[in-house]
Design a protein around this motif. Structure first.
Motif, PDB file in Angstrom:
ATOM      1  N   GLN A  32       0.832  -1.207   0.000  1.00  0.00           N
ATOM      2  CA  GLN A  32       0.000   0.000   0.000  1.00  0.00           C
ATOM      3  C   GLN A  32       0.867   1.257   0.000  1.00  0.00           C
ATOM      4  O   GLN A  32       0.562   2.236  -0.689  1.00  0.00           O
ATOM      5  CB  GLN A  32      -0.938  -0.027   1.203  1.00  0.00           C
ATOM      6  CG  GLN A  32      -1.973  -1.143   1.125  1.00  0.00           C
ATOM      7  CD  GLN A  32      -2.704  -1.388   2.438  1.00  0.00           C
ATOM      8  OE1 GLN A  32      -2.441  -0.712   3.439  1.00  0.00           O
ATOM      9  NE2 GLN A  32      -3.608  -2.353   2.453  1.00  0.00           N
ATOM     10  N   ARG A  68       1.196   4.303  -2.912  1.00  0.00           N
ATOM     11  CA  ARG A  68       1.145   5.744  -2.633  1.00  0.00           C
ATOM     12  C   ARG A  68       2.312   6.472  -3.301  1.00  0.00           C
ATOM     13  O   ARG A  68       2.162   7.593  -3.786  1.00  0.00           O
ATOM     14  CB  ARG A  68       1.164   6.002  -1.127  1.00  0.00           C
ATOM     15  CG  ARG A  68      -0.099   5.587  -0.401  1.00  0.00           C
ATOM     16  CD  ARG A  68      -0.103   6.010   1.057  1.00  0.00           C
ATOM     17  NE  ARG A  68      -1.311   5.527   1.731  1.00  0.00           N
ATOM     18  CZ  ARG A  68      -1.376   4.376   2.387  1.00  0.00           C
ATOM     19  NH1 ARG A  68      -0.296   3.604   2.487  1.00  0.00           N
ATOM     20  NH2 ARG A  68      -2.512   3.989   2.951  1.00  0.00           N
ATOM     21  N   SER A 107      -9.706  -1.716  -7.221  1.00  0.00           N
ATOM     22  CA  SER A 107     -10.523  -0.956  -6.287  1.00  0.00           C
ATOM     23  C   SER A 107      -9.679  -0.396  -5.146  1.00  0.00           C
ATOM     24  O   SER A 107      -9.822   0.777  -4.767  1.00  0.00           O
ATOM     25  CB  SER A 107     -11.644  -1.846  -5.736  1.00  0.00           C
ATOM     26  OG  SER A 107     -12.440  -1.136  -4.811  1.00  0.00           O
ATOM     27  N   MET A 108      -8.765  -1.211  -4.591  1.00  0.00           N
ATOM     28  CA  MET A 108      -7.912  -0.749  -3.501  1.00  0.00           C
ATOM     29  C   MET A 108      -6.948   0.335  -3.986  1.00  0.00           C
ATOM     30  O   MET A 108      -6.726   1.344  -3.294  1.00  0.00           O
ATOM     31  CB  MET A 108      -7.137  -1.919  -2.915  1.00  0.00           C
ATOM     32  CG  MET A 108      -6.165  -1.515  -1.804  1.00  0.00           C
ATOM     33  SD  MET A 108      -6.975  -0.688  -0.384  1.00  0.00           S
ATOM     34  CE  MET A 108      -7.765  -2.119   0.384  1.00  0.00           C
ATOM     35  N   SER A 132      -7.465   2.405  -6.387  1.00  0.00           N
ATOM     36  CA  SER A 132      -8.294   3.595  -6.563  1.00  0.00           C
ATOM     37  C   SER A 132      -8.479   4.335  -5.236  1.00  0.00           C
ATOM     38  O   SER A 132      -8.364   5.568  -5.178  1.00  0.00           O
ATOM     39  CB  SER A 132      -9.660   3.201  -7.138  1.00  0.00           C
ATOM     40  OG  SER A 132     -10.547   4.296  -7.154  1.00  0.00           O
ATOM     41  N   GLN A 133      -8.734   3.592  -4.178  1.00  0.00           N
ATOM     42  CA  GLN A 133      -8.917   4.202  -2.860  1.00  0.00           C
ATOM     43  C   GLN A 133      -7.619   4.839  -2.359  1.00  0.00           C
ATOM     44  O   GLN A 133      -7.622   5.966  -1.856  1.00  0.00           O
ATOM     45  CB  GLN A 133      -9.388   3.149  -1.866  1.00  0.00           C
ATOM     46  CG  GLN A 133     -10.768   2.587  -2.140  1.00  0.00           C
ATOM     47  CD  GLN A 133     -11.127   1.483  -1.167  1.00  0.00           C
ATOM     48  OE1 GLN A 133     -10.914   1.588   0.044  1.00  0.00           O
ATOM     49  NE2 GLN A 133     -11.667   0.394  -1.679  1.00  0.00           N
ATOM     50  N   ILE A 134      -6.511   4.128  -2.507  1.00  0.00           N
ATOM     51  CA  ILE A 134      -5.231   4.640  -2.015  1.00  0.00           C
ATOM     52  C   ILE A 134      -4.817   5.894  -2.764  1.00  0.00           C
ATOM     53  O   ILE A 134      -4.361   6.876  -2.155  1.00  0.00           O
ATOM     54  CB  ILE A 134      -4.144   3.551  -2.144  1.00  0.00           C
ATOM     55  CG1 ILE A 134      -4.443   2.380  -1.198  1.00  0.00           C
ATOM     56  CG2 ILE A 134      -2.757   4.137  -1.847  1.00  0.00           C
ATOM     57  CD1 ILE A 134      -3.546   1.174  -1.428  1.00  0.00           C
ATOM     58  N   LYS A 135      -4.981   5.863  -4.069  1.00  0.00           N
ATOM     59  CA  LYS A 135      -4.547   6.991  -4.904  1.00  0.00           C
ATOM     60  C   LYS A 135      -5.570   8.126  -4.916  1.00  0.00           C
ATOM     61  O   LYS A 135      -5.261   9.223  -5.414  1.00  0.00           O
ATOM     62  CB  LYS A 135      -4.294   6.531  -6.342  1.00  0.00           C
ATOM     63  CG  LYS A 135      -3.257   5.435  -6.485  1.00  0.00           C
ATOM     64  CD  LYS A 135      -1.873   5.865  -6.021  1.00  0.00           C
ATOM     65  CE  LYS A 135      -1.181   6.809  -6.971  1.00  0.00           C
ATOM     66  NZ  LYS A 135       0.193   7.138  -6.506  1.00  0.00           N
ATOM     67  N   GLU A 136      -6.757   7.854  -4.404  1.00  0.00           N
ATOM     68  CA  GLU A 136      -7.846   8.834  -4.411  1.00  0.00           C
ATOM     69  C   GLU A 136      -8.134   9.314  -5.835  1.00  0.00           C
ATOM     70  O   GLU A 136      -8.212  10.504  -6.141  1.00  0.00           O
ATOM     71  CB  GLU A 136      -7.529  10.017  -3.479  1.00  0.00           C
ATOM     72  CG  GLU A 136      -7.395   9.610  -2.023  1.00  0.00           C
ATOM     73  CD  GLU A 136      -7.136  10.777  -1.085  1.00  0.00           C
ATOM     74  OE1 GLU A 136      -6.756  11.856  -1.576  1.00  0.00           O
ATOM     75  OE2 GLU A 136      -7.328  10.605   0.126  1.00  0.00           O
ATOM     76  N   TYR A 173     -10.707   8.406  -9.228  1.00  0.00           N
ATOM     77  CA  TYR A 173     -11.964   7.754  -9.575  1.00  0.00           C
ATOM     78  C   TYR A 173     -11.709   6.334 -10.086  1.00  0.00           C
ATOM     79  O   TYR A 173     -10.735   6.082 -10.807  1.00  0.00           O
ATOM     80  CB  TYR A 173     -12.709   8.541 -10.650  1.00  0.00           C
ATOM     81  CG  TYR A 173     -13.368   9.798 -10.143  1.00  0.00           C
ATOM     82  CD1 TYR A 173     -14.346   9.748  -9.142  1.00  0.00           C
ATOM     83  CD2 TYR A 173     -13.018  11.044 -10.666  1.00  0.00           C
ATOM     84  CE1 TYR A 173     -14.950  10.901  -8.670  1.00  0.00           C
ATOM     85  CE2 TYR A 173     -13.623  12.213 -10.210  1.00  0.00           C
ATOM     86  CZ  TYR A 173     -14.585  12.130  -9.207  1.00  0.00           C
ATOM     87  OH  TYR A 173     -15.168  13.271  -8.742  1.00  0.00           O
ATOM     88  N   LEU A 174     -12.592   5.415  -9.718  1.00  0.00           N
ATOM     89  CA  LEU A 174     -12.408   4.014 -10.066  1.00  0.00           C
ATOM     90  C   LEU A 174     -12.331   3.825 -11.575  1.00  0.00           C
ATOM     91  O   LEU A 174     -11.466   3.091 -12.072  1.00  0.00           O
ATOM     92  CB  LEU A 174     -13.555   3.180  -9.484  1.00  0.00           C
ATOM     93  CG  LEU A 174     -13.453   1.664  -9.665  1.00  0.00           C
ATOM     94  CD1 LEU A 174     -12.165   1.118  -9.036  1.00  0.00           C
ATOM     95  CD2 LEU A 174     -14.678   0.972  -9.062  1.00  0.00           C
ATOM     96  N   THR A 229      -8.997   4.823 -12.788  1.00  0.00           N
ATOM     97  CA  THR A 229      -7.981   3.863 -12.370  1.00  0.00           C
ATOM     98  C   THR A 229      -7.972   2.655 -13.294  1.00  0.00           C
ATOM     99  O   THR A 229      -6.912   2.209 -13.753  1.00  0.00           O
ATOM    100  CB  THR A 229      -8.224   3.418 -10.915  1.00  0.00           C
ATOM    101  OG1 THR A 229      -8.250   4.563 -10.071  1.00  0.00           O
ATOM    102  CG2 THR A 229      -7.126   2.484 -10.445  1.00  0.00           C
TER     103      THR A 229
END
Length: 262
Positions: free
Chosen positions: A193, A197, A233-234, A236-240, A242-243, A246
């Motif tokens: 993770q 980043r 999906s993960m 996308s969340q880490i990088k902030e 949009y899915l 991504t």
């Protein structure tokens, strides 16, 4: 569209039944291609045959470093076969240095690391000669050694699969324009993770390294390209990010890096 590409797997290591199941599932899970890397000569031959049977399979030919080096004659036979078949491959791979094998031997000073470096350099020269990307098994302390070789030979297209390493080496890989790929362990490994980043999405791919198995929600499951959707999906969340963006970026990265046609 949530298209994916498995940027690194060992399809040849699955049973015939599981290969058929995976291939049958690809359209349903919107996986347009799998890059199937090779471990030795027989593996190369199997991956070539799989690519000729299934258009979604794109083979890479190489020699996995986490094994005893073959004899000089066996290595020359492998190089000769790859030279004859290089137009059929999308990349050289999987090649690199034996971090885990050396670690198991407690970094014994007698370990013949120089031989592995010589073989890797020959693969790098072939990648340069044939203008092919190179897929690398190069982690932690081995990664700077590999970067030195890539830079020495002015390699522009390198893919560090399932990369792990310190911040400085990661930045060096990024500065050189190379790519890293992320496995489903991004769902539960803080080290991966953190890597996500640090690395630009534009220099990232996703893979399974199947049939290697994963923990967490995938514990006990056969590794399958469909797991990549959870990875995306993960990320996308880490990088902030949009899915949908991504998905699009990761797919385009891999499609263009390997010059895929479908």
């Amino acid at each position: 569209m949530r298209k994916i590409i498995d940027a690194h797997m060992h399809l040849d290591q699955y049973s015939d039944l599981d290969i058929r199941r995976i291939i049958t599932d690809l359209d349903r899970i919107q996986c347009t291609n799998v890059i199937s890397v090779s471990s030795h000569l027989d593996s190369c031959r199997t991956n070539l045959a799989l690519s000729q049977k299934f258009e979604q399979v794109k083979p890479a030919f190489g020699l996995h470093p986490e094994q005893e080096l073959p004899s000089d004659t066996e290595i020359e036979t492998l190089f000769s076969w790859i030279a004859d078949q290089h137009k059929e491959m999308v990349a050289i791979g999987e090649v690199g240095l034996p971090y885990y094998l050396r670690s198991e031997m407690n970094n014994d000073a007698r370990f013949p690391i120089e031989g592995y470096i010589e073989v890797l350099e020959q693969f790098i020269k072939y990648a340069k000669k044939w203008d092919k990307p190179i897929i690398l098994h190069a982690i932690y302390d081995d990664a700077p050694i590999v970067c030195n070789l890539l830079e020495m030979h002015s390699i522009e297209k390198a893919h560090f699969h399932w990369f792990k390493g310190n911040t400085a080496t990661t930045q060096r890989i990024m500065d050189n324009g190379y790519y890293i790929s992320v496995t489903p362990d991004v769902l539960y490994e803080t080290e991966i993770q953190t890597l996500v980043r640090q690395c630009p999405l534009e220099q990232m791919m996703v893979e399974t390294d199947g049939p290697w198995q994963f923990k967490g929600k995938f514990d006990g499951q056969m590794t399958h390209p469909k797991m990549i959707h959870a990875s995306v999906s993960m990320i996308s969340q880490i990088k902030e990010v949009y899915l949908a963006e991504t998905y699009r970026t990761l797919h385009n990265n891999t499609f263009e890096f390997y010059k895929l046609d479908k």
